[in-house]
Design a protein around this motif. Structure first.
Motif, PDB file in Angstrom:
ATOM      1  N   HIS A 171       0.819  -1.212   0.000  1.00  0.00           N
ATOM      2  CA  HIS A 171       0.000   0.000   0.000  1.00  0.00           C
ATOM      3  C   HIS A 171       0.855   1.266   0.000  1.00  0.00           C
ATOM      4  CE1 HIS A 171      -3.004   2.965   1.063  1.00  0.00           C
ATOM      5  NE2 HIS A 171      -2.317   3.266   2.154  1.00  0.00           N
ATOM      6  N   ILE A 172       1.812   1.331   0.894  1.00  0.00           N
ATOM      7  CA  ILE A 172       2.596   2.565   1.049  1.00  0.00           C
ATOM      8  C   ILE A 172       3.498   2.823  -0.154  1.00  0.00           C
ATOM      9  CG2 ILE A 172       4.392   3.689   2.428  1.00  0.00           C
ATOM     10  CD1 ILE A 172       3.242   2.135   4.867  1.00  0.00           C
ATOM     11  N   TYR A 173       4.130   1.774  -0.656  1.00  0.00           N
ATOM     12  CA  TYR A 173       5.147   1.958  -1.693  1.00  0.00           C
ATOM     13  C   TYR A 173       4.687   1.502  -3.080  1.00  0.00           C
ATOM     14  CZ  TYR A 173       7.964   2.559   2.482  1.00  0.00           C
ATOM     15  OH  TYR A 173       8.448   2.987   3.691  1.00  0.00           O
ATOM     16  N   GLY A 174       3.443   1.045  -3.207  1.00  0.00           N
ATOM     17  CA  GLY A 174       2.981   0.572  -4.511  1.00  0.00           C
ATOM     18  C   GLY A 174       3.766  -0.629  -4.995  1.00  0.00           C
ATOM     19  N   LEU A 175       4.226  -1.477  -4.047  1.00  0.00           N
ATOM     20  CA  LEU A 175       5.064  -2.621  -4.367  1.00  0.00           C
ATOM     21  C   LEU A 175       4.183  -3.849  -4.630  1.00  0.00           C
ATOM     22  CD1 LEU A 175       7.925  -3.920  -4.452  1.00  0.00           C
ATOM     23  CD2 LEU A 175       7.705  -4.304  -1.984  1.00  0.00           C
ATOM     24  N   PRO A 176       4.066  -4.315  -5.875  1.00  0.00           N
ATOM     25  CA  PRO A 176       3.226  -5.484  -6.160  1.00  0.00           C
ATOM     26  C   PRO A 176       3.690  -6.699  -5.352  1.00  0.00           C
ATOM     27  CG  PRO A 176       3.801  -4.354  -8.187  1.00  0.00           C
ATOM     28  CD  PRO A 176       4.662  -3.757  -7.108  1.00  0.00           C
ATOM     29  N   THR A 177       2.794  -7.253  -4.560  1.00  0.00           N
ATOM     30  CA  THR A 177       3.162  -8.301  -3.611  1.00  0.00           C
ATOM     31  C   THR A 177       2.138  -9.427  -3.629  1.00  0.00           C
ATOM     32  OG1 THR A 177       4.208  -6.650  -2.166  1.00  0.00           O
ATOM     33  CG2 THR A 177       3.687  -8.790  -1.187  1.00  0.00           C
ATOM     34  N   THR A 178       2.640 -10.664  -3.704  1.00  0.00           N
ATOM     35  CA  THR A 178       1.788 -11.844  -3.614  1.00  0.00           C
ATOM     36  C   THR A 178       2.279 -12.727  -2.477  1.00  0.00           C
ATOM     37  OG1 THR A 178       1.274 -11.844  -5.990  1.00  0.00           O
ATOM     38  CG2 THR A 178       0.978 -13.922  -4.797  1.00  0.00           C
ATOM     39  N   LEU A 179       1.365 -13.103  -1.592  1.00  0.00           N
ATOM     40  CA  LEU A 179       1.645 -14.079  -0.532  1.00  0.00           C
ATOM     41  C   LEU A 179       0.972 -15.380  -0.917  1.00  0.00           C
ATOM     42  CD1 LEU A 179       3.072 -13.577   2.364  1.00  0.00           C
ATOM     43  CD2 LEU A 179       2.474 -11.519   1.078  1.00  0.00           C
ATOM     44  N   PHE A 180       1.694 -16.493  -0.821  1.00  0.00           N
ATOM     45  CA  PHE A 180       1.044 -17.775  -1.079  1.00  0.00           C
ATOM     46  C   PHE A 180       1.031 -18.616   0.183  1.00  0.00           C
ATOM     47  CE2 PHE A 180       5.440 -18.173  -2.170  1.00  0.00           C
ATOM     48  CZ  PHE A 180       5.656 -17.456  -3.334  1.00  0.00           C
ATOM     49  N   ARG A 181      -0.109 -19.257   0.418  1.00  0.00           N
ATOM     50  CA  ARG A 181      -0.280 -20.141   1.570  1.00  0.00           C
ATOM     51  C   ARG A 181      -0.111 -21.588   1.120  1.00  0.00           C
ATOM     52  NH1 ARG A 181      -5.617 -16.942   3.982  1.00  0.00           N
ATOM     53  NH2 ARG A 181      -4.443 -15.232   4.956  1.00  0.00           N
ATOM     54  N   PHE A 182       0.924 -22.246   1.670  1.00  0.00           N
ATOM     55  CA  PHE A 182       1.237 -23.621   1.313  1.00  0.00           C
ATOM     56  C   PHE A 182       0.431 -24.604   2.159  1.00  0.00           C
ATOM     57  CE2 PHE A 182       5.855 -22.135   0.398  1.00  0.00           C
ATOM     58  CZ  PHE A 182       5.449 -21.597  -0.805  1.00  0.00           C
ATOM     59  N   PHE A 183       0.137 -25.765   1.572  1.00  0.00           N
ATOM     60  CA  PHE A 183      -0.577 -26.829   2.267  1.00  0.00           C
ATOM     61  C   PHE A 183       0.244 -28.119   2.228  1.00  0.00           C
ATOM     62  CE2 PHE A 183      -3.838 -23.780   1.631  1.00  0.00           C
ATOM     63  CZ  PHE A 183      -4.879 -24.059   2.504  1.00  0.00           C
ATOM     64  N   THR A 184       0.815 -28.514   3.361  1.00  0.00           N
ATOM     65  CA  THR A 184       1.502 -29.803   3.568  1.00  0.00           C
ATOM     66  C   THR A 184       2.272 -30.263   2.328  1.00  0.00           C
ATOM     67  OG1 THR A 184      -0.356 -30.369   5.026  1.00  0.00           O
ATOM     68  CG2 THR A 184       1.271 -32.090   4.610  1.00  0.00           C
ATOM     69  N   VAL A 185       3.351 -29.572   2.054  1.00  0.00           N
ATOM     70  CA  VAL A 185       4.167 -29.861   0.871  1.00  0.00           C
ATOM     71  C   VAL A 185       5.044 -31.086   1.142  1.00  0.00           C
ATOM     72  CG1 VAL A 185       5.739 -28.880  -0.813  1.00  0.00           C
ATOM     73  CG2 VAL A 185       4.207 -27.374   0.472  1.00  0.00           C
ATOM     74  N   TYR A 186       5.180 -31.956   0.144  1.00  0.00           N
ATOM     75  CA  TYR A 186       5.996 -33.162   0.295  1.00  0.00           C
ATOM     76  C   TYR A 186       6.634 -33.498  -1.046  1.00  0.00           C
ATOM     77  CZ  TYR A 186       2.547 -35.889  -2.308  1.00  0.00           C
ATOM     78  OH  TYR A 186       1.738 -36.370  -3.304  1.00  0.00           O
ATOM     79  N   GLY A 187       7.653 -34.358  -1.001  1.00  0.00           N
ATOM     80  CA  GLY A 187       8.296 -34.795  -2.233  1.00  0.00           C
ATOM     81  C   GLY A 187       9.779 -35.027  -2.032  1.00  0.00           C
ATOM     82  N   PRO A 188      10.497 -35.435  -3.096  1.00  0.00           N
ATOM     83  CA  PRO A 188      11.940 -35.672  -3.015  1.00  0.00           C
ATOM     84  C   PRO A 188      12.696 -34.447  -2.502  1.00  0.00           C
ATOM     85  CG  PRO A 188      11.056 -36.520  -5.075  1.00  0.00           C
ATOM     86  CD  PRO A 188       9.952 -35.750  -4.426  1.00  0.00           C
ATOM     87  N   TRP A 189      13.771 -34.699  -1.786  1.00  0.00           N
ATOM     88  CA  TRP A 189      14.607 -33.664  -1.192  1.00  0.00           C
ATOM     89  C   TRP A 189      13.883 -32.917  -0.065  1.00  0.00           C
ATOM     90  CZ3 TRP A 189      19.661 -33.673  -2.232  1.00  0.00           C
ATOM     91  CH2 TRP A 189      20.088 -34.280  -3.419  1.00  0.00           C
ATOM     92  N   GLY A 190      12.869 -33.561   0.515  1.00  0.00           N
ATOM     93  CA  GLY A 190      12.103 -32.933   1.591  1.00  0.00           C
ATOM     94  C   GLY A 190      12.885 -32.789   2.887  1.00  0.00           C
ATOM     95  N   ARG A 191      12.251 -32.110   3.846  1.00  0.00           N
ATOM     96  CA  ARG A 191      12.896 -31.869   5.140  1.00  0.00           C
ATOM     97  C   ARG A 191      12.783 -33.104   6.032  1.00  0.00           C
ATOM     98  NH1 ARG A 191       9.461 -27.291   6.156  1.00  0.00           N
ATOM     99  NH2 ARG A 191       9.105 -28.259   8.190  1.00  0.00           N
ATOM    100  N   PRO A 192      13.857 -33.439   6.767  1.00  0.00           N
ATOM    101  CA  PRO A 192      13.823 -34.607   7.646  1.00  0.00           C
ATOM    102  C   PRO A 192      12.830 -34.499   8.806  1.00  0.00           C
ATOM    103  CG  PRO A 192      16.086 -34.016   7.137  1.00  0.00           C
ATOM    104  CD  PRO A 192      15.224 -32.906   6.614  1.00  0.00           C
ATOM    105  N   ASP A 193      12.358 -33.292   9.127  1.00  0.00           N
ATOM    106  CA  ASP A 193      11.393 -33.153  10.221  1.00  0.00           C
ATOM    107  C   ASP A 193       9.958 -33.329   9.756  1.00  0.00           C
ATOM    108  OD1 ASP A 193      11.618 -30.642   8.789  1.00  0.00           O
ATOM    109  OD2 ASP A 193      10.431 -29.731  10.382  1.00  0.00           O
ATOM    110  N   MET A 194       9.746 -33.541   8.460  1.00  0.00           N
ATOM    111  CA  MET A 194       8.390 -33.662   7.934  1.00  0.00           C
ATOM    112  C   MET A 194       7.898 -35.103   8.020  1.00  0.00           C
ATOM    113  SD  MET A 194       8.865 -31.093   4.687  1.00  0.00           S
ATOM    114  CE  MET A 194       7.133 -30.863   4.293  1.00  0.00           C
TER     115      MET A 194
END
Length: 344
Positions: A171-194
């Motif tokens: 809003h203040i700086y007119g900076l185009p911004t997108t936030l994405f909300r992830f849902f339980t991502v999985y797959g090769p090279w994943g994190r060991p805590d998942m």
């Protein structure tokens, strides 16, 4: 057309690595920024970066987001067209043990990234949030326009804070911004805590796996290749300025949009749009490995939720893409990677 330059934070991380690899394959120039923290095996992070470094179009800096001087110098030297901010202190359960880490990495670190994006300025700032911001919401599937005012952990609260910070900068700086909300991502090279990583390791080693809420849990498992394809397409779905909307302006008249009335800002779910029972997920891992798990059923852990489920109609409306990899197919790919990587 000039080579597009993308600055990605967290390129030694699970999602950042996959996104960088995709963008490099499409001809982008990528600079990665990663703190190589020891939250999990640093060797896995180093291996990811080493693979990316095989491309002449990839360069990287190892430093923390909290180190504003280094971050600012690096961004100014690279002069990116786009910043994708993925680096964060992750993990819902770890936030119960080390909450201060989340404030420093997720809030202070994100503020530093936004300051750099404003100073360049970039054409589009994209930042990772999480489905955890939906917190105690019970009506599903979760939509971007739903209220998200009941986070259940400091991790979720820190991500909700970054969404609010992103809107204010847009809003203040007119900076185009997108936030994405992830849902339980999985797959090769994943994190060991998942969960998938821990379940696979436990089944192969013959050690018990912890299953919370006695298995009565549902998740919107999203395969990592689908996730990063969604991010790649959202790079080009730039939120328009309020004063530029109307008529045939791209991205200004999308059904169900979360586009802010006061800023070039939107929030987008990236999920598979399908609830999978946790026990069915475990069954799929057992079937792929050919061995039964030793199941240790436990009550619900503090800060956890029984179900997540994304409405992914907005990303489809914006990009024509919808994540859709079946979870059994994704599990098979992960198990194949795990066995190859660890020689099991």
């Amino acid at each position: 057309m000039a080579e597009r330059r993308v600055f990605i934070t967290g390129t030694a991380g699970f999602i950042g690595f996959h996104l960088a690899r995709l963008l490099l394959a499409e001809g982008f120039r990528v600079h990665g920024y990663d703190g190589m923290t020891d939250y999990y095996d640093v060797r896995l992070k180093q291996r990811r970066h080493a693979m990316l470094a095989q491309s002449e179009s990839f360069t990287a800096t190892e430093a923390r987001l909290e180190d504003m001087d280094t971050l600012q110098r690096t961004v100014e030297a690279f002069r990116p067209d786009i910043i994708v901010h993925l680096a964060a202190q992750a993990g819902v359960r770890y936030s119960l043990e080390q909450p201060r880490t989340y404030i420093e990495a997720n809030i202070v670190g994100t503020f530093n990234v936004m300051e750099c994006a404003r100073a360049v300025p970039v054409q589009h700032l994209l930042m990772a949030s999480t489905s955890s911001v939906y917190g105690a919401n019970e009506e599903m599937p979760f939509r971007e326009t739903d209220k998200a005012d009941t986070p259940l952990t400091i991790y979720a609260a820190s991500k909700k804070a970054t969404e609010a910070m992103g809107h204010s900068y847009a809003h203040i700086y007119g900076l185009p911004t997108t936030l994405f909300r992830f849902f339980t991502v999985y797959g090769p090279w994943g994190r060991p805590d998942m969960a998938l990583f821990k379940f696979t390791r436990g089944i192969l080693e013959g050690t018990p796996i912890d299953i919370y809420n006695h298995g009565d849990m549902w998740r919107d498992f999203t395969y990592v290749d689908d996730l990063v394809r969604g991010i790649r397409l959202l790079i080009d779905a730039v939120p328009p300025l309020p004063e530029a909307r109307g008529g045939s302006v791209p991205g200004a008249n999308v059904p169900g949009d979360s586009l802010s009335p006061a800023a070039p800002f939107r929030i987008v779910n990236i999920g598979n749009s399908d609830r999978v029972r946790l026990l069915d997920f475990v069954d799929a891992i057992e079937a792929e490995i050919g061995r039964k798990a030793i199941r240790n059923y436990l009550p619900m852990q503090a800060g956890d939720v029984p179900a997540t489920w994304a409405d992914a109609s907005l990303i489809h409306a914006l990009t024509g893409f919808r994540p859709a990899t079946p979870f059994r197919e994704g599990v098979a790919r992960f198990v194949a990677w795990y066995r190859d990587y660890y020689g099991r």
